[in-house]
Structures are given as C-alpha cells and as structure tokens.
Design a protein around this motif. Structure first.
Motif, PDB file in Angstrom:
ATOM      1  N   ALA A  20     119.808  49.552  29.875  1.00  0.00           N
ATOM      2  CA  ALA A  20     119.261  48.576  28.818  1.00  0.00           C
ATOM      3  C   ALA A  20     117.745  48.504  29.370  1.00  0.00           C
ATOM      4  CB  ALA A  20     119.979  47.170  28.739  1.00  0.00           C
ATOM      5  N   GLN A  21     116.725  49.148  28.711  1.00  0.00           N
ATOM      6  CA  GLN A  21     115.434  49.130  28.970  1.00  0.00           C
ATOM      7  C   GLN A  21     114.599  48.645  27.772  1.00  0.00           C
ATOM      8  OE1 GLN A  21     114.215  50.275  32.111  1.00  0.00           O
ATOM      9  NE2 GLN A  21     116.432  50.299  32.559  1.00  0.00           N
ATOM     10  N   THR A  22     115.397  47.813  27.054  1.00  0.00           N
ATOM     11  CA  THR A  22     114.480  47.305  26.004  1.00  0.00           C
ATOM     12  C   THR A  22     115.145  45.962  25.628  1.00  0.00           C
ATOM     13  OG1 THR A  22     115.890  48.177  23.955  1.00  0.00           O
ATOM     14  CG2 THR A  22     113.858  49.302  24.796  1.00  0.00           C
ATOM     15  N   GLY A  23     114.028  44.974  24.930  1.00  0.00           N
ATOM     16  CA  GLY A  23     114.344  43.687  24.763  1.00  0.00           C
ATOM     17  C   GLY A  23     114.177  43.435  23.414  1.00  0.00           C
ATOM     18  N   MET A  24     114.166  42.308  22.927  1.00  0.00           N
ATOM     19  CA  MET A  24     113.680  41.886  21.442  1.00  0.00           C
ATOM     20  C   MET A  24     112.768  40.737  21.560  1.00  0.00           C
ATOM     21  SD  MET A  24     116.395  41.116  18.494  1.00  0.00           S
ATOM     22  CE  MET A  24     116.929  39.463  18.766  1.00  0.00           C
ATOM     23  N   LEU A  25     111.735  40.863  20.617  1.00  0.00           N
ATOM     24  CA  LEU A  25     110.792  39.761  20.345  1.00  0.00           C
ATOM     25  C   LEU A  25     111.139  39.080  19.054  1.00  0.00           C
ATOM     26  CD1 LEU A  25     108.428  38.351  21.438  1.00  0.00           C
ATOM     27  CD2 LEU A  25     106.773  40.182  20.158  1.00  0.00           C
ATOM     28  N   GLU A  26     111.150  37.761  19.125  1.00  0.00           N
ATOM     29  CA  GLU A  26     111.709  36.914  17.764  1.00  0.00           C
ATOM     30  C   GLU A  26     110.853  35.880  17.877  1.00  0.00           C
ATOM     31  OE1 GLU A  26     115.767  35.479  15.247  1.00  0.00           O
ATOM     32  OE2 GLU A  26     115.908  35.824  17.541  1.00  0.00           O
ATOM     33  N   GLY A  27     110.388  35.151  16.640  1.00  0.00           N
ATOM     34  CA  GLY A  27     109.555  33.830  16.464  1.00  0.00           C
ATOM     35  C   GLY A  27     109.194  33.548  15.155  1.00  0.00           C
ATOM     36  N   CYS A  77      97.004  38.410   9.220  1.00  0.00           N
ATOM     37  CA  CYS A  77      97.447  37.625   7.736  1.00  0.00           C
ATOM     38  C   CYS A  77      96.206  37.568   7.203  1.00  0.00           C
ATOM     39  CB  CYS A  77      98.149  36.556   8.023  1.00  0.00           C
ATOM     40  SG  CYS A  77      98.703  35.833   6.561  1.00  0.00           S
ATOM     41  N   ILE A  78      96.135  38.129   5.841  1.00  0.00           N
ATOM     42  CA  ILE A  78      94.923  37.880   5.125  1.00  0.00           C
ATOM     43  C   ILE A  78      94.746  36.338   4.719  1.00  0.00           C
ATOM     44  CG2 ILE A  78      94.197  38.209   2.645  1.00  0.00           C
ATOM     45  CD1 ILE A  78      95.616  40.798   2.920  1.00  0.00           C
ATOM     46  N   GLY A  79      93.386  36.035   5.063  1.00  0.00           N
ATOM     47  CA  GLY A  79      92.866  34.702   4.801  1.00  0.00           C
ATOM     48  C   GLY A  79      93.161  33.742   6.127  1.00  0.00           C
ATOM     49  N   TYR A  80      93.517  34.518   7.259  1.00  0.00           N
ATOM     50  CA  TYR A  80      93.407  34.078   8.502  1.00  0.00           C
ATOM     51  C   TYR A  80      92.882  34.773   9.586  1.00  0.00           C
ATOM     52  CZ  TYR A  80      96.889  30.522   6.481  1.00  0.00           C
ATOM     53  OH  TYR A  80      97.558  29.578   5.717  1.00  0.00           O
ATOM     54  N   ARG A  81      92.408  34.166  10.597  1.00  0.00           N
ATOM     55  CA  ARG A  81      91.788  34.942  11.857  1.00  0.00           C
ATOM     56  C   ARG A  81      92.933  35.518  12.545  1.00  0.00           C
ATOM     57  NH1 ARG A  81      88.530  30.398  14.559  1.00  0.00           N
ATOM     58  NH2 ARG A  81      89.050  29.036  13.002  1.00  0.00           N
ATOM     59  N   ASP A  82      92.731  36.763  12.825  1.00  0.00           N
ATOM     60  CA  ASP A  82      93.790  37.312  13.861  1.00  0.00           C
ATOM     61  C   ASP A  82      93.837  36.646  14.805  1.00  0.00           C
ATOM     62  OD1 ASP A  82      93.338  39.378  11.829  1.00  0.00           O
ATOM     63  OD2 ASP A  82      92.357  40.912  12.970  1.00  0.00           O
ATOM     64  N   THR A  83      95.020  36.548  15.627  1.00  0.00           N
ATOM     65  CA  THR A  83      95.472  36.022  16.715  1.00  0.00           C
ATOM     66  C   THR A  83      96.075  36.831  17.579  1.00  0.00           C
ATOM     67  OG1 THR A  83      95.807  33.893  15.389  1.00  0.00           O
ATOM     68  CG2 THR A  83      97.006  34.249  17.732  1.00  0.00           C
ATOM     69  N   THR A  84      95.418  37.090  19.014  1.00  0.00           N
ATOM     70  CA  THR A  84      96.186  37.979  19.803  1.00  0.00           C
ATOM     71  C   THR A  84      96.645  37.049  20.910  1.00  0.00           C
ATOM     72  OG1 THR A  84      94.531  39.802  19.237  1.00  0.00           O
ATOM     73  CG2 THR A  84      95.617  40.004  21.390  1.00  0.00           C
ATOM     74  N   ILE A  85      97.921  37.629  21.850  1.00  0.00           N
ATOM     75  CA  ILE A  85      98.416  36.772  22.759  1.00  0.00           C
ATOM     76  C   ILE A  85      98.334  37.932  23.763  1.00  0.00           C
ATOM     77  CG2 ILE A  85     100.086  35.700  23.845  1.00  0.00           C
ATOM     78  CD1 ILE A  85     100.925  35.001  20.628  1.00  0.00           C
ATOM     79  N   ALA A  86      97.673  37.757  24.833  1.00  0.00           N
ATOM     80  CA  ALA A  86      97.390  39.000  25.775  1.00  0.00           C
ATOM     81  C   ALA A  86      98.570  39.378  26.517  1.00  0.00           C
ATOM     82  CB  ALA A  86      96.332  38.421  26.856  1.00  0.00           C
ATOM     83  N   GLN A  87      99.374  38.268  26.963  1.00  0.00           N
ATOM     84  CA  GLN A  87     100.570  38.720  27.850  1.00  0.00           C
ATOM     85  C   GLN A  87     101.848  38.079  27.595  1.00  0.00           C
ATOM     86  OE1 GLN A  87      99.476  37.760  31.882  1.00  0.00           O
ATOM     87  NE2 GLN A  87      98.086  39.410  32.029  1.00  0.00           N
ATOM     88  N   VAL A  88     102.842  38.920  26.987  1.00  0.00           N
ATOM     89  CA  VAL A  88     103.820  38.303  26.582  1.00  0.00           C
ATOM     90  C   VAL A  88     104.970  39.281  27.433  1.00  0.00           C
ATOM     91  CG1 VAL A  88     105.729  38.252  24.644  1.00  0.00           C
ATOM     92  CG2 VAL A  88     103.269  37.821  24.399  1.00  0.00           C
ATOM     93  N   SER A  89     106.000  38.546  28.277  1.00  0.00           N
ATOM     94  CA  SER A  89     106.848  39.324  28.798  1.00  0.00           C
ATOM     95  C   SER A  89     108.137  39.558  28.046  1.00  0.00           C
ATOM     96  CB  SER A  89     107.335  38.469  30.308  1.00  0.00           C
ATOM     97  OG  SER A  89     106.086  38.378  30.853  1.00  0.00           O
ATOM     98  N   ILE A  90     108.549  40.789  28.004  1.00  0.00           N
ATOM     99  CA  ILE A  90     109.738  41.211  27.457  1.00  0.00           C
ATOM    100  C   ILE A  90     110.633  41.732  28.447  1.00  0.00           C
ATOM    101  CG2 ILE A  90     111.090  42.855  25.576  1.00  0.00           C
ATOM    102  CD1 ILE A  90     108.840  41.162  24.523  1.00  0.00           C
ATOM    103  N   LEU A  91     111.933  41.009  28.464  1.00  0.00           N
ATOM    104  CA  LEU A  91     112.886  41.637  29.695  1.00  0.00           C
ATOM    105  C   LEU A  91     113.911  42.114  28.940  1.00  0.00           C
ATOM    106  CD1 LEU A  91     113.373  37.745  31.001  1.00  0.00           C
ATOM    107  CD2 LEU A  91     111.801  39.793  32.021  1.00  0.00           C
ATOM    108  N   ALA A  92     114.266  43.274  29.643  1.00  0.00           N
ATOM    109  CA  ALA A  92     115.291  44.142  29.180  1.00  0.00           C
ATOM    110  C   ALA A  92     116.787  43.448  28.949  1.00  0.00           C
ATOM    111  CB  ALA A  92     115.838  45.372  30.462  1.00  0.00           C
ATOM    112  N   GLY A  93     117.182  43.818  27.580  1.00  0.00           N
ATOM    113  CA  GLY A  93     118.511  43.250  27.346  1.00  0.00           C
ATOM    114  C   GLY A  93     118.440  41.772  26.905  1.00  0.00           C
ATOM    115  N   LYS A  94     117.245  41.367  26.790  1.00  0.00           N
ATOM    116  CA  LYS A  94     117.103  39.559  26.341  1.00  0.00           C
ATOM    117  C   LYS A  94     116.043  39.421  25.069  1.00  0.00           C
ATOM    118  CE  LYS A  94     118.877  38.226  30.365  1.00  0.00           C
ATOM    119  NZ  LYS A  94     120.183  37.270  30.442  1.00  0.00           N
ATOM    120  N   THR A  96     113.164  37.523  23.708  1.00  0.00           N
ATOM    121  CA  THR A  96     112.191  36.922  24.149  1.00  0.00           C
ATOM    122  C   THR A  96     111.473  35.852  22.562  1.00  0.00           C
ATOM    123  OG1 THR A  96     111.408  38.362  25.707  1.00  0.00           O
ATOM    124  CG2 THR A  96     109.573  36.801  24.910  1.00  0.00           C
ATOM    125  N   PRO A  97     111.503  34.662  22.911  1.00  0.00           N
ATOM    126  CA  PRO A  97     110.969  33.737  21.753  1.00  0.00           C
ATOM    127  C   PRO A  97     109.543  33.624  22.033  1.00  0.00           C
ATOM    128  CG  PRO A  97     111.887  32.347  23.560  1.00  0.00           C
ATOM    129  CD  PRO A  97     112.306  33.693  24.167  1.00  0.00           C
TER     130      PRO A  97
END
Length: 169
Positions: A20-27, A77-94, A96-97
């Motif tokens: 399992a080398q991938t995870g999921m990002l949900e939010g 998103c149109i009408g909003y400033r772009d937002t970047t989050i520099a470091q989000v850790s994704i764990l294999a098989g998990k 990430t909220p």
C-alpha cells in the motif's frame, strides 16, 4: 495444516500492507467568515503530482491514490485568492484530513477607484485591458492610455496599472 494456513494468512496480510503506497486526501473548504463549506467547483490539486479533485456543493473534496510522502496542496476558486499549503503528509493506506479556511474575496475587487496603492497617485494609473485588442485599443496602448494585460481572466484580476511603479492593482 492449520499452521501452514496461519502462515499464509500472515504473509498475505503483511504483503498487502507492504504494497500500500498510496493514501487519500479528504477535506472541507470553508469561508473564513462562516466556517461552513462554501464552494462548489473549487479545484484542489497536488500540482507536483498533476492530480486533484473538484469540490462539491458543500465544499467537500476527496483525492484518491495520492502517493505517500509530503506534498504541496493548491486550492483555486474564482473570486478568491489561491491558497497553497506547502507541506501535507500523506500516509500509505490512510486518509489524511485537510480542512481549509479560504480567504474571503479577491483583494483586487476591494480596490476602490484608480488611486495607486503604492505611490498613492491617481494620475499615474491607467486601465488594464483584457482580451484580444482591436486596432483602436492597440493605438491607445501605444500612447499609454491603457495597458494590455493578456487574454485570460480568472475573476480575481487587477483593473488598473500604475505607469510610475509598473505595478498592477
């Protein structure tokens, strides 16, 4: 025989978790003012991996099969400033909220009038023109009555150009 079955089950279980080398990002994307889900059709992406998702009507998003590791996440998103989050850790098989409070509104839309926010002068500001210019607009640009600014717009674009400071606002 039961010992052999136990060893096979243990091997299969270990091999599944090892591969399992991938995870999921949900939010949830929310507006800083209301902290409720706010935006349908915002783009949430991991630009370095060229993958992403579109948020639903409640601001919810899911990105499947994200390679494990630390990644940059970008929200647009149109009408909003772009937002970047520099470091989000994704764990294999998990899963990430990642809940994001989006900035409210476009900073260019808050600009009142043609007074330059840098030099505070009105006489140095000229309108920005978007799209394919016609002959009249090209002549006006040559006389520095307007500034040509490209063909694509995002909904969060500057409206004025300061000739003195060479800045868009």
């Amino acid at each position: 025989m039961s010992r052999l079955i136990s060893i096979c089950i243990l091997f299969i279980g270990c091999s599944n978790s090892a591969f399992a080398q991938t995870g999921m990002l949900e939010g949830l994307l929310s507006d800083k003012r209301s902290t409720r889900g706010f935006s349908e059709n915002a783009t949430v992406s991991l630009p370095d991996l060229n993958i992403g998702a579109i948020s639903d009507a409640n601001g919810h998003f899911v990105i499947l099969n994200v390679p494990s590791g630390v990644h940059k996440v970008k929200v647009e998103c149109i009408g909003y400033r772009d937002t970047t989050i520099a470091q989000v850790s994704i764990l294999a098989g998990k899963t990430t909220p990642l809940n994001i409070n989006f900035p409210v509104g476009c900073h260019f839309l808050n600009q009142k009038g043609r007074r330059c926010p840098y030099c505070h002068r009105e006489d140095a500001a000229i309108p920005l023109v978007y799209g394919l210019p016609d002959a009249k607009t090209l002549r006006m640009a040559k006389r520095q009555k307007v500034q040509l600014s490209g063909c694509m717009t995002t909904g969060c674009d500057p409206q004025w150009y300061c000739k003195r400071d060479n800045k868009e606002f």
